[in-house]
Design a protein around this motif. Structure first.
Motif, PDB file in Angstrom:
ATOM      1  N   PHE A 176       0.833  -1.197   0.000  1.00 44.94           N
ATOM      2  CA  PHE A 176       0.000   0.000   0.000  1.00 44.94           C
ATOM      3  C   PHE A 176       0.870   1.250   0.000  1.00 44.94           C
ATOM      4  O   PHE A 176       2.018   1.231   0.442  1.00 44.94           O
ATOM      5  CB  PHE A 176      -0.940   0.027   1.213  1.00 44.94           C
ATOM      6  CG  PHE A 176      -0.233  -0.048   2.552  1.00 44.94           C
ATOM      7  CD1 PHE A 176       0.126   1.104   3.243  1.00 44.94           C
ATOM      8  CD2 PHE A 176       0.064  -1.275   3.114  1.00 44.94           C
ATOM      9  CE1 PHE A 176       0.764   1.030   4.469  1.00 44.94           C
ATOM     10  CE2 PHE A 176       0.713  -1.363   4.347  1.00 44.94           C
ATOM     11  CZ  PHE A 176       1.064  -0.199   5.023  1.00 44.94           C
ATOM     12  N   PHE A 177       0.288   2.323  -0.544  1.00 42.86           N
ATOM     13  CA  PHE A 177       0.853   3.654  -0.394  1.00 42.86           C
ATOM     14  C   PHE A 177       0.332   4.251   0.908  1.00 42.86           C
ATOM     15  O   PHE A 177      -0.774   3.931   1.359  1.00 42.86           O
ATOM     16  CB  PHE A 177       0.433   4.574  -1.550  1.00 42.86           C
ATOM     17  CG  PHE A 177       0.997   4.210  -2.891  1.00 42.86           C
ATOM     18  CD1 PHE A 177       2.275   4.632  -3.265  1.00 42.86           C
ATOM     19  CD2 PHE A 177       0.250   3.471  -3.796  1.00 42.86           C
ATOM     20  CE1 PHE A 177       2.789   4.306  -4.521  1.00 42.86           C
ATOM     21  CE2 PHE A 177       0.756   3.142  -5.046  1.00 42.86           C
ATOM     22  CZ  PHE A 177       2.032   3.566  -5.405  1.00 42.86           C
ATOM     23  N   LEU A 209      -8.785   5.212  -2.658  1.00 40.08           N
ATOM     24  CA  LEU A 209      -8.264   5.332  -4.010  1.00 40.08           C
ATOM     25  C   LEU A 209      -7.127   4.332  -4.197  1.00 40.08           C
ATOM     26  O   LEU A 209      -6.453   3.947  -3.233  1.00 40.08           O
ATOM     27  CB  LEU A 209      -7.736   6.745  -4.258  1.00 40.08           C
ATOM     28  CG  LEU A 209      -8.745   7.901  -4.277  1.00 40.08           C
ATOM     29  CD1 LEU A 209      -8.025   9.193  -4.662  1.00 40.08           C
ATOM     30  CD2 LEU A 209      -9.887   7.630  -5.216  1.00 40.08           C
ATOM     31  N   THR A 210      -6.899   3.927  -5.444  1.00 40.08           N
ATOM     32  CA  THR A 210      -5.798   3.017  -5.750  1.00 40.08           C
ATOM     33  C   THR A 210      -5.016   3.560  -6.942  1.00 40.08           C
ATOM     34  O   THR A 210      -5.506   4.397  -7.699  1.00 40.08           O
ATOM     35  CB  THR A 210      -6.303   1.601  -6.101  1.00 40.08           C
ATOM     36  OG1 THR A 210      -7.034   1.656  -7.337  1.00 40.08           O
ATOM     37  CG2 THR A 210      -7.188   1.043  -5.014  1.00 40.08           C
ATOM     38  N   TRP A 211      -3.783   3.058  -7.074  1.00 39.65           N
ATOM     39  CA  TRP A 211      -3.004   3.288  -8.287  1.00 39.65           C
ATOM     40  C   TRP A 211      -2.302   1.988  -8.643  1.00 39.65           C
ATOM     41  O   TRP A 211      -1.637   1.389  -7.805  1.00 39.65           O
ATOM     42  CB  TRP A 211      -1.998   4.421  -8.111  1.00 39.65           C
ATOM     43  CG  TRP A 211      -1.265   4.697  -9.391  1.00 39.65           C
ATOM     44  CD1 TRP A 211       0.046   4.466  -9.679  1.00 39.65           C
ATOM     45  CD2 TRP A 211      -1.851   5.224 -10.598  1.00 39.65           C
ATOM     46  NE1 TRP A 211       0.329   4.823 -10.964  1.00 39.65           N
ATOM     47  CE2 TRP A 211      -0.819   5.292 -11.570  1.00 39.65           C
ATOM     48  CE3 TRP A 211      -3.137   5.634 -10.946  1.00 39.65           C
ATOM     49  CZ2 TRP A 211      -1.044   5.747 -12.859  1.00 39.65           C
ATOM     50  CZ3 TRP A 211      -3.360   6.097 -12.227  1.00 39.65           C
ATOM     51  CH2 TRP A 211      -2.320   6.159 -13.176  1.00 39.65           C
ATOM     52  N   ILE A 217      -3.437   4.730   1.282  1.00 43.97           N
ATOM     53  CA  ILE A 217      -3.984   4.789   2.640  1.00 43.97           C
ATOM     54  C   ILE A 217      -3.703   6.161   3.252  1.00 43.97           C
ATOM     55  O   ILE A 217      -2.564   6.640   3.207  1.00 43.97           O
ATOM     56  CB  ILE A 217      -3.364   3.684   3.515  1.00 43.97           C
ATOM     57  CG1 ILE A 217      -3.549   2.306   2.856  1.00 43.97           C
ATOM     58  CG2 ILE A 217      -3.960   3.709   4.914  1.00 43.97           C
ATOM     59  CD1 ILE A 217      -4.987   1.897   2.651  1.00 43.97           C
ATOM     60  N   PRO A 218      -4.708   6.803   3.857  1.00 41.85           N
ATOM     61  CA  PRO A 218      -4.476   8.108   4.480  1.00 41.85           C
ATOM     62  C   PRO A 218      -4.024   7.997   5.931  1.00 41.85           C
ATOM     63  O   PRO A 218      -4.451   7.105   6.670  1.00 41.85           O
ATOM     64  CB  PRO A 218      -5.854   8.775   4.396  1.00 41.85           C
ATOM     65  CG  PRO A 218      -6.815   7.625   4.493  1.00 41.85           C
ATOM     66  CD  PRO A 218      -6.143   6.449   3.841  1.00 41.85           C
ATOM     67  N   SER A 219      -3.161   8.914   6.336  1.00 42.32           N
ATOM     68  CA  SER A 219      -2.801   9.093   7.740  1.00 42.32           C
ATOM     69  C   SER A 219      -2.442  10.553   7.958  1.00 42.32           C
ATOM     70  O   SER A 219      -1.578  11.086   7.256  1.00 42.32           O
ATOM     71  CB  SER A 219      -1.615   8.210   8.146  1.00 42.32           C
ATOM     72  OG  SER A 219      -1.204   8.527   9.474  1.00 42.32           O
ATOM     73  N   ASP A 220      -3.099  11.171   8.931  1.00 37.57           N
ATOM     74  CA  ASP A 220      -2.779  12.568   9.216  1.00 37.57           C
ATOM     75  C   ASP A 220      -1.462  12.721   9.963  1.00 37.57           C
ATOM     76  O   ASP A 220      -1.042  13.841  10.276  1.00 37.57           O
ATOM     77  CB  ASP A 220      -3.909  13.239   9.993  1.00 37.57           C
ATOM     78  CG  ASP A 220      -4.170  12.578  11.350  1.00 37.57           C
ATOM     79  OD1 ASP A 220      -3.602  11.489  11.618  1.00 37.57           O
ATOM     80  OD2 ASP A 220      -4.944  13.149  12.140  1.00 37.57           O
ATOM     81  N   LYS A 221      -0.773  11.590  10.241  1.00 33.99           N
ATOM     82  CA  LYS A 221       0.543  11.665  10.893  1.00 33.99           C
ATOM     83  C   LYS A 221       1.669  11.888   9.881  1.00 33.99           C
ATOM     84  O   LYS A 221       2.781  12.241  10.269  1.00 33.99           O
ATOM     85  CB  LYS A 221       0.825  10.380  11.668  1.00 33.99           C
ATOM     86  CG  LYS A 221      -0.321   9.847  12.510  1.00 33.99           C
ATOM     87  CD  LYS A 221      -0.856  10.832  13.498  1.00 33.99           C
ATOM     88  CE  LYS A 221      -1.911  10.207  14.401  1.00 33.99           C
ATOM     89  NZ  LYS A 221      -3.056   9.608  13.703  1.00 33.99           N
TER      90      LYS A 221
END
Length: 310
Positions: A176-177, A209-211, A217-221
């Motif tokens: 994953f990104f 979303l994918t590529w 994957i989102p992370s606010d860190k």
């Protein structure tokens, strides 16, 4: 007689509320996030708080040849190991929660005050844990990416070309990104502008979303500094020589892997104290388990800047 005006015909709302019970929620804390990174990592129990990563030294020197069906001797070889392998030591995150016994005795209905205080403290510690997994200067993902695995964008928002370059760096079973939500938004805008809107995939009941089939994957860190953020591409798991999370099993007062709560007693001021501890770390088993994109701009106004519309 003085006319006092019309009398109310029914009980008013304000008076009626005096006899009504309000339905109360548990305390809501905006800083709580899904912490997808923690869910996606493979976690390895660590004995005595130490995890040693043994690596092969000069793997290119291992000499392998095919049989030539003649009498010539085949080459002899061996696989050498690094003499001083890196050791990862679990890091501790501690805090002490104080609750006055008067508060817990008198005000624990309908929600137990101690349970809620502990729940919110544990949530805050777990948020800090994910931040350390990404940003710790000692063991964090960003600080431990090998130089050869770094990609620098040519400027502007993150593009499909940038993510393709990352895949070329970490092409062995990428999982994953990982990036800031603003990075995902900027990438999505750039893909839409180019006419290649990225598809989505459902994980954990949420849409991502994918590529190239790899979820983003989102992370606010993940930090955003001066309008720029970073993207990580991560392979996970010991069997894939990827990234693994590390935790201490079997703690006294264990609430979840690596996290424990211990009652410390009540002092002379009637303050009850609880020690909340979390022990964790992270290890990148081989350099090509992670790729890093730096300098991705997240300012949405770049979508309208002619120099980015080539």
């Amino acid at each position: 007689m003085t006319n006092a005006g019309p009398r109310p015909m029914a009980l008013g709302d304000d008076a009626a509320r005096a006899l009504a019970n309000a339905t109360k929620t548990v305390p809501q804390m905006e800083s709580i996030s899904p912490r997808w990174l923690v869910h996606l990592l493979n976690w390895v129990p660590v004995e005595a708080g130490i995890y040693r990563v043994n690596k092969v030294s000069h793997p290119e020197s291992v000499d392998i040849q095919c049989d030539n069906f003649d009498e010539s001797p085949l080459p002899e070889t061996f696989v050498d190991y690094e003499k001083s392998p890196r050791e990862y030591r679990l890091k501790a995150v501690h805090t002490i929660l104080d609750v006055h016994t008067r508060v817990s005795d008198l005000y624990s209905s309908p929600h137990d005050q101690i349970a809620q205080q502990l729940r919110l403290t544990i949530e805050a510690i777990k948020e800090h844990q994910e931040g350390e997994l990404i940003n710790s200067p000692d063991y964090g993902l960003i600080a431990n990416v090998a130089d050869k695995q770094k990609v620098t964008t040519l400027g502007g928002p993150p593009t499909p070309d940038d993510l393709d370059n990352m895949i070329a760096k970490a092409w062995k079973e990428p999982g994953f990104f990982l990036t800031h939500p603003e990075g995902i938004a900027a990438f999505g805008r750039e893909c839409t502008r180019r006419g290649v809107p990225p598809p989505t995939v459902s994980l954990f009941g949420s849409q991502f979303l994918t590529w190239r089939g790899i979820p983003i994957i989102p992370s606010d860190k993940v930090p955003v500094e001066d309008g720029k953020t970073k993207f990580l591409l991560i392979r996970t798991g010991e069997s894939r020589q990827g990234v693994v999370g590390l935790f201490q099993p079997g703690l006294a007062g264990e609430q979840s892997p690596g996290l424990s709560v211990k009652f410390m007693g009540i002092d002379r001021s009637a303050i009850a104290s609880y020690l909340v501890s979390l022990y964790c770390s992270l290890a990148i088993l081989t350099d090509d388990a992670v790729a890093l994109l730096e300098g991705a701009e997240v300012d949405k106004f770049h979508d309208y800047d002619p120099k980015y519309r080539k």
